[in-house]
Design an enzyme around this catalytic site. Structure first.
Site, mmCIF file in Angstrom:
data_model
loop_
_atom_site.group_PDB
_atom_site.id
_atom_site.type_symbol
_atom_site.label_atom_id
_atom_site.label_comp_id
_atom_site.label_asym_id
_atom_site.label_seq_id
_atom_site.Cartn_x
_atom_site.Cartn_y
_atom_site.Cartn_z
ATOM 1 N N LYS A 193 44.375 -71.767 -21.625
ATOM 2 C CA LYS A 193 43.483 -72.730 -21.019
ATOM 3 C C LYS A 193 42.390 -73.094 -22.016
ATOM 4 O O LYS A 193 42.204 -72.328 -22.959
ATOM 5 C CB LYS A 193 42.896 -72.196 -19.711
ATOM 6 C CG LYS A 193 41.852 -71.102 -19.869
ATOM 7 C CD LYS A 193 41.251 -70.741 -18.551
ATOM 8 C CE LYS A 193 40.005 -71.530 -18.240
ATOM 9 N NZ LYS A 193 38.764 -70.980 -18.790
ATOM 10 N N GLU A 203 29.351 -63.947 -12.351
ATOM 11 C CA GLU A 203 29.312 -63.206 -13.618
ATOM 12 C C GLU A 203 27.871 -62.888 -13.973
ATOM 13 O O GLU A 203 26.957 -63.655 -13.644
ATOM 14 C CB GLU A 203 29.917 -64.052 -14.736
ATOM 15 C CG GLU A 203 31.373 -64.392 -14.512
ATOM 16 C CD GLU A 203 31.957 -65.108 -15.714
ATOM 17 O OE1 GLU A 203 32.541 -64.439 -16.557
ATOM 18 O OE2 GLU A 203 31.804 -66.335 -15.808
ATOM 19 N N LYS A 228 45.890 -60.428 -12.953
ATOM 20 C CA LYS A 228 45.145 -59.359 -12.273
ATOM 21 C C LYS A 228 45.976 -58.841 -11.095
ATOM 22 O O LYS A 228 46.444 -59.622 -10.274
ATOM 23 C CB LYS A 228 43.788 -59.890 -11.773
ATOM 24 C CG LYS A 228 42.845 -60.350 -12.905
ATOM 25 C CD LYS A 228 41.514 -60.840 -12.336
ATOM 26 C CE LYS A 228 40.691 -61.611 -13.361
ATOM 27 N NZ LYS A 228 40.130 -60.817 -14.446
ATOM 28 N N ASP A 249 35.532 -74.989 -16.573
ATOM 29 C CA ASP A 249 35.886 -73.672 -17.111
ATOM 30 C C ASP A 249 36.545 -72.777 -16.051
ATOM 31 O O ASP A 249 37.418 -71.982 -16.370
ATOM 32 C CB ASP A 249 34.605 -73.001 -17.643
ATOM 33 C CG ASP A 249 34.879 -71.726 -18.417
ATOM 34 O OD1 ASP A 249 35.876 -71.685 -19.159
ATOM 35 O OD2 ASP A 249 34.091 -70.755 -18.291
ATOM 36 N N HIS A 275 41.066 -70.811 -12.517
ATOM 37 C CA HIS A 275 40.941 -69.491 -11.884
ATOM 38 C C HIS A 275 40.642 -69.569 -10.378
ATOM 39 O O HIS A 275 41.289 -68.908 -9.571
ATOM 40 C CB HIS A 275 39.837 -68.685 -12.556
ATOM 41 C CG HIS A 275 39.988 -68.554 -14.044
ATOM 42 N ND1 HIS A 275 41.215 -68.522 -14.659
ATOM 43 C CD2 HIS A 275 39.072 -68.453 -15.041
ATOM 44 C CE1 HIS A 275 41.047 -68.391 -15.970
ATOM 45 N NE2 HIS A 275 39.760 -68.359 -16.226
ATOM 46 N N LYS A 292 27.308 -68.193 -14.173
ATOM 47 C CA LYS A 292 26.966 -67.214 -15.217
ATOM 48 C C LYS A 292 25.555 -66.706 -14.949
ATOM 49 O O LYS A 292 24.738 -67.388 -14.314
ATOM 50 C CB LYS A 292 26.984 -67.900 -16.589
ATOM 51 C CG LYS A 292 28.339 -68.511 -16.921
ATOM 52 C CD LYS A 292 28.977 -67.818 -18.081
ATOM 53 C CE LYS A 292 30.324 -68.371 -18.425
ATOM 54 N NZ LYS A 292 31.386 -67.385 -18.395
#
Ligand code: BG6
Length: 535
Positions: A177, A245, A211, A264, A269, A365
Site C-alpha cells: 500500500k 495510535e 493479524k 493512509d 485497514h 496519531k
C-alpha cells in the site's frame, strides 16, 4: 489454520499455525531491499518462517535496490537489525543463528536502478541461473518500494519477459500500500498492472489482514451459532471502529504530509475491519467467494458527505508521559500543513442487513492510547419493566473485539446487583487470547508471504475491491482538498481527538467509548455505576 497447544516453542507454534506444508520452491525478488519495510517486516517475517520450517530448501532471495553495496554489506545491516529485534523480544530472546544462517545462504543483493531496462536484464540472467540451480521457475516479486514505482516496475518486469507464467513456473507480484491515492489513480494503477499481469498474479497487500485477531472475526461470526442471528439492523444499534495510535509521523513526514490519515488508514485497514464485521457470509473460504462479499459490501457504502466527517491535526501535548511536538514541527512536514492526522467518519451501508445502522470509524496519531478495536453496540432492551425500580437506564450490551494490543473480546451486559432492591450493574465476560493460546512471535507478514508462495489470495485485495473502497470516499477527498481546514491543529497530542468528533456522535445521541490500551473492565464499571444510581 489450527493452533496446536502442545507446540513447544514459538517457532513450532508458528509452524503449527500453517498447514504443515513447506511452501513450494521459488525465487523471491524483493525490490526495495535496503528499505525500511524490508528491514522491519519482510525479512523478519522470512526469518520467522525459516524458524518454523515453512520455507522450502529450494529457495532463493534476490534483493534489488539502487544503492551500491555488496551482498555481505546488505546482510550485515539486516543481521544487526534482526539481532536488535530479537533482543527486544520481537522474535524470541536471541537470534536463532542456525535459522538466520540458513536464510542468508539463500540471499543475494543486486544493485540496479528500478527505471533502467538494463537492471531487469541482469535480474533475468541472475534469476535464470538460480532457477536452474534450484530447479524451479516459480518467482515472487515483492514491491517493497514507494508507490510511484508500482506501475513502472510491473511494466519493466513485463518488458523483460519476467512476468510470463509457464507450465514450469508461476509468476506473482506483491504490491504494497498505498494502492492509489484516490479512486481515479487506483483505477489507473489497476489498468497499468493488469496490462502486464492477470488478476490471479497480483497480490495487493493489506497488513491488517495478517493479524490473527482480524482473521478471527470470520471465525467468530461464522463458526458460532450465537452471534450471526443477532447480526442485523433489528438488533444492532451502531458499530464503532477505532484504530488509535500513540505514535506520531516520526520519520515518515514526507510521505505522510501528502497522504494524511484518511488515505493512509481508511480505504485499506479500517475498511478491511469494516468488511470483516459487516460482509455477508461467503459460501466458502475460497478467495473469490470471500473477496466478492467484501466488494459487495464496499459497493453498498453511501458516499460519505463532508458533514459526516471530521478531520483533525495534533498540536503539542503529552503522550504516555512524554512531551510531543505538534505535527507541523515534525521533519519534512510543511509548517502550515493542512494534512489531517485524525479522521472520524459516520458511514451508512445501504443493504438489508445494515440500512439505518451507523458505523462510526476513527483513527488518529498521537492519541491517548494505542488500541484497535471494534465495538458492536446492541439495541437497548425495553425499559418498561424497570419503570418502578431505582434503575433509571439500562446499560448497553456491547460486544468489543480487541484487535490489538490487548487481543481478545468482551461482552458487556446487565446484572442485578445483590441486595433487596432491583439495581443493575454493567458487567462483562472477557476472553483474552493470552489466557487460551501461547503467544506466537510474528510480525504479521508471515501468513501473507506464505500465502503468496502457496498461491492463496484470500487475504489480498482484488482490483474491484480496491476501487470499490475508494469510491465512497472520493467526494470527501475532493471537498477537503477544496476547503483547507481553518482550525488546525485542533487536538492536543495525548488527547482522544478533536471535540468535533464527539459532536459527530452527540448529534445522533451517542458517544464514543473511551480510548484505552489495556482493558481492565474499568471501562465498564464507572459507566455501570453511573447508570445504576438509584433515584
Ligand atoms: C500503516 C500506516 O499502513 O499502518 C501507518 O501507513 C500506521 O501510518 C500503520 O501507523 C498501523 O499499523 P499497525 O499494524 O501498527 O496498527
Amino acid at each position: 489454520m489450527t493452533i496446536v497447544a502442545s507446540a513447544s516453542d514459538s517457532a513450532s507454534k508458528l509452524a503449527a499455525c500453517f498447514s504443515k506444508h513447506r511452501a513450494p520452491p521459488a525465487v523471491m525478488v524483493i525490490f526495495g531491499a535496503a528499505g525500511d519495510l524490508t528491514k522491519r517486516l519482510v525479512v523478519p517475517a522470512l526469518y520467522n518462517l525459516t524458524r518454523a520450517g515453512m520455507l522450502p530448501e529450494e529457495f532463493v532471495i534476490i534483493g534489488v535496490d539502487h544503492g551500491s553495496r555488496t551482498t555481505e554489506i546488505w546482510l550485515q545491516g539486516l543481521s544487526e537489525m534482526l539481532r536488535a529485534f530479537a533482543q527486544s523480544g520481537g522474535s524470541g530472546a536471541k537470534l536463532d543463528e542456525q535459522a538466520w544462517s540458513w536464510l542468508t545462504q539463500r540471499m543475494q543483493y543486486l544493485q540496479g536502478e528500478f527505471g533502467e531496462a538494463e537492471t531487469f536484464q541482469r535480474l533475468k540472467a541472475l534469476m535464470a541461473e538460480q532457477s536452474a540451480r534450484i530447479h524451479t521457475e516459480n518467482a515472487l516479486f515483492y514491491l517493497a518500494v514507494a508507490d510511484r514505482f508500482f506501475g513502472p516496475l510491473v511494466e519493466k518486469l513485463g518488458g523483460a519477459g519476467l512476468a510470463n507464467q509457464t507450465d514450469r513456473g508461476w509468476r506473482r507480484v506483491v504490491v504494497e500500500k498505498p494502492f492509489g491515492h484516490d479512486f481515479a489513480s487506483a483505477k489507473a494503477l489497476n489498468a497499468q498492472i493488469l496490462k502486464v499481469l492477470s488478476e490471479n498474479q497480483v497480490y495487493r497487500i493489506d497488513h491488517f489482514l495478517g493479524k490473527e485477531t482480524v482473521q478471527n472475526i470470520m471465525v467468530l461470526r461464522f463458526a458460532n451459532g450465537i452471534f450471526e442471528p443477532l447480526w442485523t439492523r433489528d438488533h444492532i444499534d451502531h458499530v464503532q471502529i477505532t484504530a488509535a495510535e500513540t505514535v506520531g509521523v516520526e520519520r515518515r513526514g514526507g510521505f505522510y504530509d501528502r497522504t494524511g490519515a484518511l488515505r493512509d488508514m481508511v480505504p485499506n485497514h479500517l475498511f478491511q475491519l469494516l468488511a470483516m464485521i459487516a460482509m455477508e457470509p461467503p459460501v466458502s473460504f475460497d478467495a473469490d467467494a470471500v473477496r466478492a462479499k467484501k466488494t459487495e459490501l464496499f459497493q453498498a457504502i453511501h458516499t460519505i458527505a463532508p458533514n459526516d466527517a471530521v478531520r483533525g491535526q495534533y498540536g503539542s501535548g503529552i503522550v504516555l508521559g512524554q512531551q510531543v511536538q505538534d505535527y507541523r514541527h515534525a521533519p519534512n512536514v510543511a509548517p502550515d500543513s493542512g494534512t489531517e492526522t485524525y479522521v472520524a467518519l459516520r458511514i451508512g451501508i445501504d443493504n438489508w442487513r445494515w440500512a439505518g445502522v451507523p458505523i462510526y470509524i476513527r483513527t488518529g496519531k498521537c492519541l491517548t492510547a494505542r488500541t484497535t478495536e471494534i465495538a458492536v453496540h446492541f439495541r437497548q432492551a425495553p425499559y418498561a419493566l424497570f419503570r418502578d425500580t431505582p434503575v433509571d437506564q439500562l446499560p448497553a450490551n456491547i460486544l468489543t473485539l480487541r484487535i490489538q494490543p490487548d487481543e481478545g473480546l468482551s461482552i458487556s451486559f446487565s446484572a442485578k446487583r445483590p441486595g433487596p432492591e432491583i439495581e443493575i450493574d454493567g458487567v462483562a465476560m472477557d476472553f483474552a487470547y493470552r489466557d487460551y493460546f501461547e503467544p506466537i512471535v510474528a510480525v504479521g507478514y508471515e501468513t501473507l508471504i506464505y500465502d503468496c508462495l502457496l498461491g492463496d489470495p484470500t487475504l489480498f485485495q482484488r482490483a474491484d475491491t480496491v476501487e470499490a473502497a475508494w469510491r465512497p470516499l472520493q467526494g470527501l477527498l475532493d471537498a477537503w482538498a477544496s476547503q483547507p481546514p481553518k482550525d488546525f491543529p485542533n487536538y492536543a497530542a495525548g488527547s482522544a481527538g478533536p471535540p468535533a468528533a464527539d459532536a459527530l456522535l452527540a448529534r445522533d445521541r451517542r458517544a464514543w467509548l473511551p480510548i484505552q490500551g489495556i482493558h481492565t473492565h474499568s471501562a465498564i464499571r464507572p459507566s455501570a455505576e453511573r447508570r445504576s444510581t438509584s433515584r
